[in-house]
Design an enzyme around this catalytic site. Structure first.
Site, PDB file in Angstrom:
ATOM      1  N   ARG A  78       0.789  -1.201   0.040  1.00  0.00           N
ATOM      2  CA  ARG A  78      -0.057  -0.112   0.096  1.00  0.00           C
ATOM      3  C   ARG A  78       0.754   1.153   0.045  1.00  0.00           C
ATOM      4  O   ARG A  78       1.932   1.082   0.440  1.00  0.00           O
ATOM      5  CB  ARG A  78      -0.912  -0.016   1.219  1.00  0.00           C
ATOM      6  CG  ARG A  78      -1.821  -1.170   1.367  1.00  0.00           C
ATOM      7  CD  ARG A  78      -2.971  -0.984   2.241  1.00  0.00           C
ATOM      8  NE  ARG A  78      -2.537  -0.960   3.540  1.00  0.00           N
ATOM      9  CZ  ARG A  78      -3.744  -1.104   4.563  1.00  0.00           C
ATOM     10  NH1 ARG A  78      -4.947  -1.019   4.281  1.00  0.00           N
ATOM     11  NH2 ARG A  78      -3.230  -0.785   5.897  1.00  0.00           N
TER      12      ARG A  78
ATOM     13  N   ASP B   5     -10.457   3.630  13.584  1.00  0.00           N
ATOM     14  CA  ASP B   5      -9.032   3.412  13.220  1.00  0.00           C
ATOM     15  C   ASP B   5      -9.014   2.942  11.777  1.00  0.00           C
ATOM     16  O   ASP B   5      -7.850   2.899  11.223  1.00  0.00           O
ATOM     17  CB  ASP B   5      -8.508   1.995  14.122  1.00  0.00           C
ATOM     18  CG  ASP B   5      -9.755   0.774  13.871  1.00  0.00           C
ATOM     19  OD1 ASP B   5     -10.867   0.895  14.188  1.00  0.00           O
ATOM     20  OD2 ASP B   5      -9.161  -0.435  13.164  1.00  0.00           O
TER      21      ASP B   5
END
Length: 495
Positions: A178, A261
Protein backbone atom coordinates in the site's frame (compact mmCIF):
# COMPACT_ATOMS: atom_id res chain seq x y z
CA UNK A 1 17.92 1.55 -9.17
CA UNK A 2 16.34 0.37 -5.90
CA UNK A 3 19.56 1.04 -4.06
CA UNK A 4 19.50 4.65 -5.29
CA UNK A 5 16.05 5.47 -3.96
CA UNK A 6 15.64 8.51 -1.76
CA UNK A 7 14.15 6.99 1.37
CA UNK A 8 13.09 8.86 4.49
CA UNK A 9 11.78 7.54 7.78
CA UNK A 10 9.47 10.29 8.94
CA UNK A 11 7.24 8.16 11.11
CA UNK A 12 10.27 6.50 12.71
CA UNK A 13 11.38 9.97 13.87
CA UNK A 14 8.55 9.92 16.41
CA UNK A 15 9.17 8.61 19.91
CA UNK A 16 9.55 4.81 20.12
CA UNK A 17 6.21 4.59 21.93
CA UNK A 18 4.44 5.16 18.60
CA UNK A 19 5.65 1.93 17.01
CA UNK A 20 7.67 -1.24 17.26
CA UNK A 21 10.68 -1.79 15.05
CA UNK A 22 10.77 -5.41 13.92
CA UNK A 23 11.52 -7.83 11.13
CA UNK A 24 8.85 -9.01 8.76
CA UNK A 25 7.90 -12.64 8.24
CA UNK A 26 8.19 -12.91 4.49
CA UNK A 27 6.29 -15.20 2.18
CA UNK A 28 7.80 -18.50 1.08
CA UNK A 29 8.69 -18.80 -2.63
CA UNK A 30 6.78 -15.61 -3.48
CA UNK A 31 5.46 -14.70 -6.92
CA UNK A 32 4.94 -11.14 -8.11
CA UNK A 33 1.40 -11.32 -9.49
CA UNK A 34 0.88 -7.76 -10.64
CA UNK A 35 2.29 -4.23 -10.51
CA UNK A 36 0.30 -1.03 -10.99
CA UNK A 37 2.39 0.93 -13.53
CA UNK A 38 0.90 4.31 -12.53
CA UNK A 39 1.83 3.89 -8.88
CA UNK A 40 5.22 2.50 -9.86
CA UNK A 41 5.94 5.61 -11.94
CA UNK A 42 4.93 7.92 -9.08
CA UNK A 43 7.74 6.32 -7.05
CA UNK A 44 10.24 6.98 -9.83
CA UNK A 45 10.54 3.28 -10.64
CA UNK A 46 10.28 1.37 -13.91
CA UNK A 47 8.93 -2.03 -14.87
CA UNK A 48 12.54 -3.17 -15.14
CA UNK A 49 12.95 -2.30 -11.46
CA UNK A 50 9.75 -4.19 -10.64
CA UNK A 51 11.04 -7.32 -12.37
CA UNK A 52 14.23 -7.37 -10.30
CA UNK A 53 14.81 -9.97 -7.56
CA UNK A 54 15.40 -7.13 -5.10
CA UNK A 55 11.92 -5.69 -5.71
CA UNK A 56 10.25 -9.07 -5.14
CA UNK A 57 12.31 -9.68 -2.03
CA UNK A 58 11.21 -6.36 -0.52
CA UNK A 59 7.55 -6.57 -1.54
CA UNK A 60 7.22 -10.14 -0.26
CA UNK A 61 8.45 -9.12 3.18
CA UNK A 62 11.78 -10.92 2.86
CA UNK A 63 13.98 -7.80 2.85
CA UNK A 64 13.77 -4.28 4.21
CA UNK A 65 13.58 -1.25 1.96
CA UNK A 66 17.18 -0.03 1.45
CA UNK A 67 17.64 2.83 3.89
CA UNK A 68 14.25 2.24 5.44
CA UNK A 69 13.26 1.51 9.03
CA UNK A 70 10.68 -1.28 9.19
CA UNK A 71 8.06 -0.82 11.88
CA UNK A 72 4.46 -1.38 12.87
CA UNK A 73 2.43 1.44 14.41
CA UNK A 74 0.19 1.43 17.46
CA UNK A 75 -3.24 3.05 17.53
CA UNK A 76 -6.63 2.50 19.17
CA UNK A 77 -10.20 3.10 18.13
CA UNK A 78 -13.94 2.64 18.28
CA UNK A 79 -15.14 -0.42 16.39
CA UNK A 80 -18.86 -0.61 15.55
CA UNK A 81 -19.42 2.23 18.00
CA UNK A 82 -17.68 0.51 20.92
CA UNK A 83 -14.31 1.47 22.38
CA UNK A 84 -11.96 -1.35 21.41
CA UNK A 85 -8.86 -0.16 23.27
CA UNK A 86 -5.38 -0.66 21.87
CA UNK A 87 -5.20 -1.87 18.29
CA UNK A 88 -2.40 -1.25 15.80
CA UNK A 89 -0.80 -2.67 12.68
CA UNK A 90 -1.59 -6.30 13.38
CA UNK A 91 -0.40 -7.54 9.99
CA UNK A 92 1.17 -4.49 8.38
CA UNK A 93 4.72 -3.16 8.27
CA UNK A 94 5.73 0.36 7.27
CA UNK A 95 8.98 0.22 5.28
CA UNK A 96 9.73 3.93 4.93
CA UNK A 97 8.84 6.76 2.55
CA UNK A 98 10.11 7.01 -1.03
CA UNK A 99 10.56 10.39 -2.70
CA UNK A 100 8.56 10.54 -5.92
CA UNK A 101 5.90 12.70 -7.54
CA UNK A 102 2.19 13.28 -7.04
CA UNK A 103 -0.55 13.24 -9.69
CA UNK A 104 0.44 16.75 -10.75
CA UNK A 105 4.11 15.86 -11.18
CA UNK A 106 5.15 17.72 -8.03
CA UNK A 107 7.64 16.20 -5.57
CA UNK A 108 5.95 13.98 -2.98
CA UNK A 109 6.97 11.40 -0.42
CA UNK A 110 5.09 8.11 -0.45
CA UNK A 111 5.04 5.75 2.50
CA UNK A 112 5.20 2.06 1.59
CA UNK A 113 3.29 -0.33 3.82
CA UNK A 114 3.05 -4.09 3.35
CA UNK A 115 -0.22 -5.71 4.44
CA UNK A 116 0.01 -9.41 5.27
CA UNK A 117 3.70 -9.45 6.14
CA UNK A 118 3.48 -11.27 9.46
CA UNK A 119 2.62 -10.97 13.13
CA UNK A 120 3.38 -7.86 15.16
CA UNK A 121 2.93 -6.94 18.83
CA UNK A 122 -0.49 -5.58 17.79
CA UNK A 123 -1.78 -8.77 16.14
CA UNK A 124 -3.78 -9.81 19.20
CA UNK A 125 -5.21 -13.21 18.18
CA UNK A 126 -4.41 -12.75 14.48
CA UNK A 127 -1.82 -14.59 12.42
CA UNK A 128 -0.44 -11.48 10.70
CA UNK A 129 -1.37 -12.76 7.25
CA UNK A 130 -3.65 -11.62 4.46
CA UNK A 131 -5.26 -14.01 2.00
CA UNK A 132 -5.24 -13.75 -1.77
CA UNK A 133 -8.93 -12.85 -2.12
CA UNK A 134 -8.81 -9.83 0.20
CA UNK A 135 -5.48 -8.69 -1.25
CA UNK A 136 -6.81 -8.75 -4.81
CA UNK A 137 -9.88 -6.81 -3.67
CA UNK A 138 -7.78 -4.10 -2.01
CA UNK A 139 -5.40 -3.91 -4.95
CA UNK A 140 -8.26 -3.36 -7.39
CA UNK A 141 -10.30 -1.09 -5.12
CA UNK A 142 -7.39 1.31 -4.70
CA UNK A 143 -7.12 1.64 -8.47
CA UNK A 144 -10.90 1.98 -8.84
CA UNK A 145 -11.14 4.86 -6.38
CA UNK A 146 -8.12 6.58 -7.92
CA UNK A 147 -9.77 6.41 -11.33
CA UNK A 148 -13.00 7.82 -9.91
CA UNK A 149 -11.09 10.77 -8.47
CA UNK A 150 -11.92 9.90 -4.86
CA UNK A 151 -9.05 10.30 -2.36
CA UNK A 152 -7.58 6.94 -1.42
CA UNK A 153 -4.52 5.01 -0.43
CA UNK A 154 -3.08 3.30 -3.47
CA UNK A 155 -1.63 -0.13 -4.13
CA UNK A 156 1.74 -0.69 -5.77
CA UNK A 157 1.81 -4.44 -6.27
CA UNK A 158 0.42 -7.81 -5.34
CA UNK A 159 2.59 -10.74 -4.22
CA UNK A 160 1.35 -14.27 -3.59
CA UNK A 161 2.59 -17.51 -2.07
CA UNK A 162 1.38 -21.05 -1.44
CA UNK A 163 1.80 -20.50 2.31
CA UNK A 164 -1.44 -21.73 3.95
CA UNK A 165 -3.65 -19.28 5.84
CA UNK A 166 -6.47 -20.59 7.98
CA UNK A 167 -9.80 -18.74 7.78
CA UNK A 168 -13.21 -20.40 7.29
CA UNK A 169 -11.26 -22.64 4.92
CA UNK A 170 -7.56 -23.02 4.16
CA UNK A 171 -6.50 -20.24 1.78
CA UNK A 172 -3.20 -19.01 0.39
CA UNK A 173 -1.22 -16.01 1.59
CA UNK A 174 -0.62 -12.74 -0.22
CA UNK A 175 0.78 -9.29 0.42
CA UNK A 176 -0.44 -6.03 -1.04
CA UNK A 177 1.96 -3.08 -0.97
CA UNK A 178 0.00 0.00 0.00
CA UNK A 179 1.12 3.53 -0.80
CA UNK A 180 0.01 6.81 0.82
CA UNK A 181 1.48 10.06 2.11
CA UNK A 182 0.61 8.80 5.60
CA UNK A 183 -1.36 6.07 7.32
CA UNK A 184 -2.16 8.10 10.47
CA UNK A 185 -5.74 7.54 11.57
CA UNK A 186 -8.32 9.06 13.88
CA UNK A 187 -7.47 6.16 16.16
CA UNK A 188 -3.82 7.23 16.26
CA UNK A 189 -4.92 10.29 18.22
CA UNK A 190 -7.51 8.40 20.25
CA UNK A 191 -4.78 6.10 21.51
CA UNK A 192 -2.90 8.85 23.32
CA UNK A 193 -6.06 10.54 24.57
CA UNK A 194 -7.19 7.26 26.15
CA UNK A 195 -3.72 6.75 27.62
CA UNK A 196 -3.91 10.25 29.15
CA UNK A 197 -0.54 11.00 27.56
CA UNK A 198 -0.78 14.64 26.52
CA UNK A 199 2.91 14.79 25.59
CA UNK A 200 2.58 12.03 22.98
CA UNK A 201 -0.70 13.50 21.74
CA UNK A 202 1.01 16.84 21.17
CA UNK A 203 3.96 15.12 19.50
CA UNK A 204 1.64 13.40 17.04
CA UNK A 205 -0.23 16.64 16.38
CA UNK A 206 3.01 18.49 15.63
CA UNK A 207 4.23 15.63 13.41
CA UNK A 208 1.09 15.50 11.29
CA UNK A 209 0.82 19.27 10.90
CA UNK A 210 4.49 19.84 10.07
CA UNK A 211 4.60 17.03 7.52
CA UNK A 212 1.19 17.31 5.85
CA UNK A 213 -0.50 20.60 6.74
CA UNK A 214 2.35 23.08 7.17
CA UNK A 215 1.00 25.34 4.43
CA UNK A 216 -2.51 25.35 5.90
CA UNK A 217 -2.07 25.38 9.67
CA UNK A 218 -0.12 28.15 11.43
CA UNK A 219 2.60 27.38 13.91
CA UNK A 220 2.19 28.28 17.56
CA UNK A 221 3.68 31.78 17.87
CA UNK A 222 2.94 35.23 19.24
CA UNK A 223 -0.14 35.47 17.01
CA UNK A 224 -1.47 31.91 17.20
CA UNK A 225 -2.21 29.91 20.31
CA UNK A 226 -2.21 26.12 20.49
CA UNK A 227 -6.00 26.27 20.45
CA UNK A 228 -5.87 28.22 17.17
CA UNK A 229 -3.65 25.52 15.68
CA UNK A 230 -5.86 22.68 16.92
CA UNK A 231 -9.04 24.28 15.63
CA UNK A 232 -7.58 24.92 12.18
CA UNK A 233 -6.29 21.35 12.01
CA UNK A 234 -9.66 19.95 13.09
CA UNK A 235 -11.32 22.19 10.50
CA UNK A 236 -9.24 20.66 7.70
CA UNK A 237 -9.93 17.09 8.81
CA UNK A 238 -13.65 17.88 8.98
CA UNK A 239 -13.60 19.41 5.49
CA UNK A 240 -11.72 16.48 3.98
CA UNK A 241 -13.94 13.91 5.67
CA UNK A 242 -17.14 15.66 4.52
CA UNK A 243 -15.82 15.77 0.95
CA UNK A 244 -14.81 12.11 1.11
CA UNK A 245 -18.26 11.06 2.32
CA UNK A 246 -19.88 12.97 -0.55
CA UNK A 247 -17.56 11.18 -2.97
CA UNK A 248 -18.48 7.77 -1.59
CA UNK A 249 -22.20 8.48 -1.78
CA UNK A 250 -21.98 9.76 -5.35
CA UNK A 251 -20.62 6.48 -6.74
CA UNK A 252 -22.55 4.07 -4.54
CA UNK A 253 -19.48 3.04 -2.56
CA UNK A 254 -20.08 1.34 0.79
CA UNK A 255 -16.99 1.11 3.01
CA UNK A 256 -18.43 -1.53 5.29
CA UNK A 257 -16.31 -0.99 8.39
CA UNK A 258 -16.05 2.72 9.23
CA UNK A 259 -14.36 2.26 12.58
CA UNK A 260 -12.32 5.21 13.83
CA UNK A 261 -9.13 3.22 13.28
CA UNK A 262 -10.09 3.02 9.59
CA UNK A 263 -10.49 6.78 9.14
CA UNK A 264 -7.56 8.73 7.66
CA UNK A 265 -6.69 12.19 9.00
CA UNK A 266 -5.72 13.05 5.41
CA UNK A 267 -9.24 12.31 4.19
CA UNK A 268 -8.24 9.19 2.24
CA UNK A 269 -10.28 6.04 1.76
CA UNK A 270 -8.39 3.70 4.06
CA UNK A 271 -8.44 -0.04 4.76
CA UNK A 272 -10.41 -1.90 2.10
CA UNK A 273 -12.05 -4.72 3.99
CA UNK A 274 -15.68 -5.67 3.31
CA UNK A 275 -16.39 -2.82 0.90
CA UNK A 276 -18.73 -2.83 -2.06
CA UNK A 277 -19.92 -0.75 -4.99
CA UNK A 278 -23.69 -1.11 -5.15
CA UNK A 279 -25.28 -3.00 -8.01
CA UNK A 280 -29.02 -2.98 -7.23
CA UNK A 281 -29.69 0.24 -5.35
CA UNK A 282 -30.99 0.06 -1.80
CA UNK A 283 -30.91 3.19 0.29
CA UNK A 284 -29.94 1.16 3.37
CA UNK A 285 -27.60 -1.20 1.56
CA UNK A 286 -25.17 -3.04 3.86
CA UNK A 287 -22.17 -4.60 2.13
CA UNK A 288 -20.60 -6.14 5.24
CA UNK A 289 -22.23 -9.44 6.16
CA UNK A 290 -20.73 -9.06 9.66
CA UNK A 291 -22.59 -5.76 10.21
CA UNK A 292 -25.85 -7.37 11.32
CA UNK A 293 -27.20 -4.10 12.80
CA UNK A 294 -26.55 -2.09 9.64
CA UNK A 295 -24.44 0.49 11.44
CA UNK A 296 -22.38 1.13 8.31
CA UNK A 297 -25.17 1.05 5.74
CA UNK A 298 -24.75 3.25 2.66
CA UNK A 299 -27.21 5.91 3.82
CA UNK A 300 -25.60 6.00 7.29
CA UNK A 301 -22.06 6.76 6.11
CA UNK A 302 -22.29 10.59 6.27
CA UNK A 303 -23.61 10.55 9.84
CA UNK A 304 -21.04 7.94 10.87
CA UNK A 305 -18.36 10.23 9.46
CA UNK A 306 -19.55 12.94 11.84
CA UNK A 307 -19.73 10.52 14.78
CA UNK A 308 -16.14 9.51 14.13
CA UNK A 309 -15.09 13.15 13.87
CA UNK A 310 -16.54 13.80 17.34
CA UNK A 311 -14.33 11.03 18.74
CA UNK A 312 -11.34 12.51 16.92
CA UNK A 313 -11.91 16.14 17.94
CA UNK A 314 -12.56 15.21 21.56
CA UNK A 315 -8.95 14.01 21.85
CA UNK A 316 -7.71 17.59 21.83
CA UNK A 317 -9.52 18.47 25.03
CA UNK A 318 -6.50 16.79 26.63
CA UNK A 319 -4.37 19.60 25.14
CA UNK A 320 -6.59 22.35 26.51
CA UNK A 321 -8.90 22.78 23.53
CA UNK A 322 -12.27 24.17 24.54
CA UNK A 323 -15.11 21.64 24.05
CA UNK A 324 -17.64 24.30 23.02
CA UNK A 325 -15.33 25.68 20.37
CA UNK A 326 -14.59 22.19 19.03
CA UNK A 327 -18.31 21.50 18.89
CA UNK A 328 -18.78 24.67 16.86
CA UNK A 329 -16.22 23.39 14.36
CA UNK A 330 -17.99 20.04 14.15
CA UNK A 331 -21.34 21.72 13.51
CA UNK A 332 -19.91 22.90 10.19
CA UNK A 333 -19.73 19.30 8.95
CA UNK A 334 -23.33 18.94 7.86
CA UNK A 335 -23.23 22.07 5.72
CA UNK A 336 -19.90 21.05 4.19
CA UNK A 337 -21.17 17.59 3.36
CA UNK A 338 -24.43 18.85 1.89
CA UNK A 339 -22.59 21.38 -0.27
CA UNK A 340 -20.16 18.75 -1.61
CA UNK A 341 -22.97 16.24 -2.08
CA UNK A 342 -25.15 18.72 -3.97
CA UNK A 343 -22.27 19.71 -6.22
CA UNK A 344 -21.72 16.09 -7.18
CA UNK A 345 -25.39 15.32 -7.66
CA UNK A 346 -26.03 18.40 -9.78
CA UNK A 347 -23.17 17.34 -12.06
CA UNK A 348 -24.38 13.73 -12.20
CA UNK A 349 -27.86 14.88 -13.25
CA UNK A 350 -26.49 17.26 -15.86
CA UNK A 351 -27.83 20.40 -14.19
CA UNK A 352 -25.90 23.64 -14.29
CA UNK A 353 -26.52 25.04 -10.81
CA UNK A 354 -28.36 24.15 -7.64
CA UNK A 355 -31.77 25.68 -7.13
CA UNK A 356 -34.61 25.37 -4.65
CA UNK A 357 -36.53 22.15 -5.09
CA UNK A 358 -33.56 20.10 -6.29
CA UNK A 359 -33.45 18.18 -3.00
CA UNK A 360 -36.92 16.87 -3.82
CA UNK A 361 -35.84 15.96 -7.34
CA UNK A 362 -32.84 14.00 -6.06
CA UNK A 363 -34.80 12.31 -3.27
CA UNK A 364 -37.37 11.27 -5.87
CA UNK A 365 -34.62 9.74 -7.98
CA UNK A 366 -33.35 7.72 -5.02
CA UNK A 367 -36.91 6.51 -4.28
CA UNK A 368 -37.39 5.35 -7.87
CA UNK A 369 -34.09 3.46 -7.82
CA UNK A 370 -34.80 2.00 -4.38
CA UNK A 371 -38.33 0.82 -5.21
CA UNK A 372 -37.12 -1.03 -8.30
CA UNK A 373 -33.66 -2.01 -7.04
CA UNK A 374 -32.30 -0.48 -10.23
CA UNK A 375 -28.60 -0.67 -11.00
CA UNK A 376 -26.87 2.31 -9.35
CA UNK A 377 -24.09 2.91 -11.87
CA UNK A 378 -25.99 2.25 -15.07
CA UNK A 379 -29.05 4.26 -13.99
CA UNK A 380 -26.95 7.41 -13.87
CA UNK A 381 -25.04 6.50 -17.01
CA UNK A 382 -28.15 5.76 -19.06
CA UNK A 383 -29.94 8.86 -17.78
CA UNK A 384 -27.62 10.88 -20.01
CA UNK A 385 -29.01 9.10 -23.08
CA UNK A 386 -32.74 9.76 -22.64
CA UNK A 387 -32.94 12.38 -25.39
CA UNK A 388 -31.60 9.84 -27.86
CA UNK A 389 -32.94 6.55 -26.52
CA UNK A 390 -34.81 5.86 -23.28
CA UNK A 391 -34.78 2.09 -23.69
CA UNK A 392 -31.44 1.40 -21.91
CA UNK A 393 -32.66 3.27 -18.82
CA UNK A 394 -36.12 1.65 -18.95
CA UNK A 395 -34.52 -1.80 -19.18
CA UNK A 396 -33.22 -1.40 -15.62
CA UNK A 397 -36.77 -1.18 -14.21
CA UNK A 398 -39.48 -3.86 -14.05
CA UNK A 399 -42.19 -1.21 -13.59
CA UNK A 400 -41.52 2.13 -15.27
CA UNK A 401 -44.56 4.02 -13.94
CA UNK A 402 -42.66 5.84 -11.18
CA UNK A 403 -39.70 6.35 -13.49
CA UNK A 404 -41.88 8.07 -16.09
CA UNK A 405 -43.33 10.38 -13.43
CA UNK A 406 -39.87 11.32 -12.24
CA UNK A 407 -38.58 11.82 -15.79
CA UNK A 408 -41.37 14.33 -16.40
CA UNK A 409 -40.17 16.39 -13.43
CA UNK A 410 -36.55 15.96 -14.51
CA UNK A 411 -37.19 17.17 -18.06
CA UNK A 412 -39.04 20.17 -16.72
CA UNK A 413 -36.08 20.98 -14.49
CA UNK A 414 -33.68 20.65 -17.43
CA UNK A 415 -35.45 23.56 -19.09
CA UNK A 416 -33.72 25.83 -16.55
CA UNK A 417 -30.33 25.00 -18.05
CA UNK A 418 -29.20 27.98 -20.09
CA UNK A 419 -27.85 27.61 -23.64
CA UNK A 420 -27.57 23.88 -23.17
CA UNK A 421 -28.01 21.09 -25.68
CA UNK A 422 -28.83 17.45 -25.07
CA UNK A 423 -25.49 16.48 -26.58
CA UNK A 424 -23.52 18.88 -24.38
CA UNK A 425 -25.38 17.76 -21.28
CA UNK A 426 -24.82 14.08 -22.07
CA UNK A 427 -21.12 14.76 -22.56
CA UNK A 428 -20.87 16.45 -19.16
CA UNK A 429 -22.78 13.65 -17.46
CA UNK A 430 -20.55 10.97 -18.97
CA UNK A 431 -17.55 12.72 -17.44
CA UNK A 432 -18.90 12.29 -13.90
CA UNK A 433 -21.02 9.13 -14.15
CA UNK A 434 -18.72 6.12 -14.53
CA UNK A 435 -19.48 3.29 -16.91
CA UNK A 436 -17.20 0.93 -15.01
CA UNK A 437 -16.98 0.31 -11.27
CA UNK A 438 -15.42 -2.56 -9.35
CA UNK A 439 -18.50 -4.71 -8.93
CA UNK A 440 -18.19 -7.60 -6.48
CA UNK A 441 -18.62 -10.20 -9.20
CA UNK A 442 -15.82 -8.64 -11.27
CA UNK A 443 -13.53 -8.72 -8.25
CA UNK A 444 -14.51 -12.36 -7.72
CA UNK A 445 -13.66 -13.22 -11.33
CA UNK A 446 -10.26 -11.59 -10.85
CA UNK A 447 -9.73 -13.52 -7.61
CA UNK A 448 -10.62 -16.87 -9.16
CA UNK A 449 -8.29 -16.24 -12.10
CA UNK A 450 -5.46 -15.02 -9.86
CA UNK A 451 -5.73 -18.18 -7.77
CA UNK A 452 -4.80 -20.05 -10.96
CA UNK A 453 -1.95 -17.67 -11.73
CA UNK A 454 -3.94 -15.88 -14.43
CA UNK A 455 -3.71 -12.11 -14.01
CA UNK A 456 -5.43 -11.21 -17.28
CA UNK A 457 -8.70 -10.29 -15.57
CA UNK A 458 -6.89 -8.05 -13.10
CA UNK A 459 -4.95 -6.48 -15.95
CA UNK A 460 -8.10 -5.76 -17.95
CA UNK A 461 -9.88 -4.39 -14.90
CA UNK A 462 -7.04 -1.98 -14.20
CA UNK A 463 -7.31 -0.72 -17.78
CA UNK A 464 -10.99 0.18 -17.45
CA UNK A 465 -10.83 1.35 -13.83
CA UNK A 466 -8.03 3.85 -14.43
CA UNK A 467 -10.47 5.74 -16.70
CA UNK A 468 -13.95 4.51 -15.74
CA UNK A 469 -15.80 7.28 -17.59
CA UNK A 470 -14.71 6.35 -21.13
CA UNK A 471 -16.23 3.39 -22.98
CA UNK A 472 -13.57 1.00 -24.28
CA UNK A 473 -14.04 -1.33 -27.22
CA UNK A 474 -13.96 -4.97 -26.27
CA UNK A 475 -14.52 -4.19 -22.57
CA UNK A 476 -18.32 -4.26 -22.61
CA UNK A 477 -18.41 -7.16 -20.13
CA UNK A 478 -17.00 -4.96 -17.39
CA UNK A 479 -19.96 -2.58 -17.60
CA UNK A 480 -22.63 -5.25 -17.25
CA UNK A 481 -24.78 -5.78 -14.14
CA UNK A 482 -23.96 -8.93 -12.18
CA UNK A 483 -25.12 -12.34 -13.42
CA UNK A 484 -27.37 -14.35 -11.10
CA UNK A 485 -24.45 -15.89 -9.23
CA UNK A 486 -22.89 -12.47 -8.74
CA UNK A 487 -25.94 -11.09 -6.93
CA UNK A 488 -25.50 -13.56 -4.08
CA UNK A 489 -21.91 -12.73 -3.20
CA UNK A 490 -21.26 -11.67 0.40
CA UNK A 491 -18.25 -10.06 2.01
CA UNK A 492 -17.41 -9.85 5.69
CA UNK A 493 -14.68 -8.79 8.09
CA UNK A 494 -12.97 -12.14 7.59
CA UNK A 495 -9.79 -11.87 5.53
Amino acid sequence: MLSNLQVSNRFASLSPAFYTRLRMQGLTDPTLLHVNPDVLASLGLTMEDARSPAFLSIMSGNADLPGGVTLSAVYSGHQFGVWAGQLGDGRAHLLGAISGTDDNGKPADWEIQLKGSGRTPYSRMGDGRAVLRSSVREYLASAAMTGLGIPTTQALCLVASDDPVYRETVETAAIVARVAPSFVRFGSFEHWYAAKDAARLRELLDYVISNFFADQVPAVDSEHTLNDVIERFVDIVIERTATLMAGWQSVGFNHGVMNTDNMSVLGLTLDYGPYGFMDAFRINHVCNHTDTQGRYAWNAQPSVGLWNLYRFANCFVALGAEPDRLKARLERYEGLFISAYRDRMIAKLGLQAWQEGDDDLIDGWWRVLHDQSADFTLSFRYLAQIDVDESPLRSLFTDTTRLEQWLASYRKRLQDNENDSAQARAGRMDQVNPLYVLRNYLAEEAIQAAAKGDMSVTDSLLQVLRDPYTAKAGMEHFAEPPPDWGRELEVSCSS
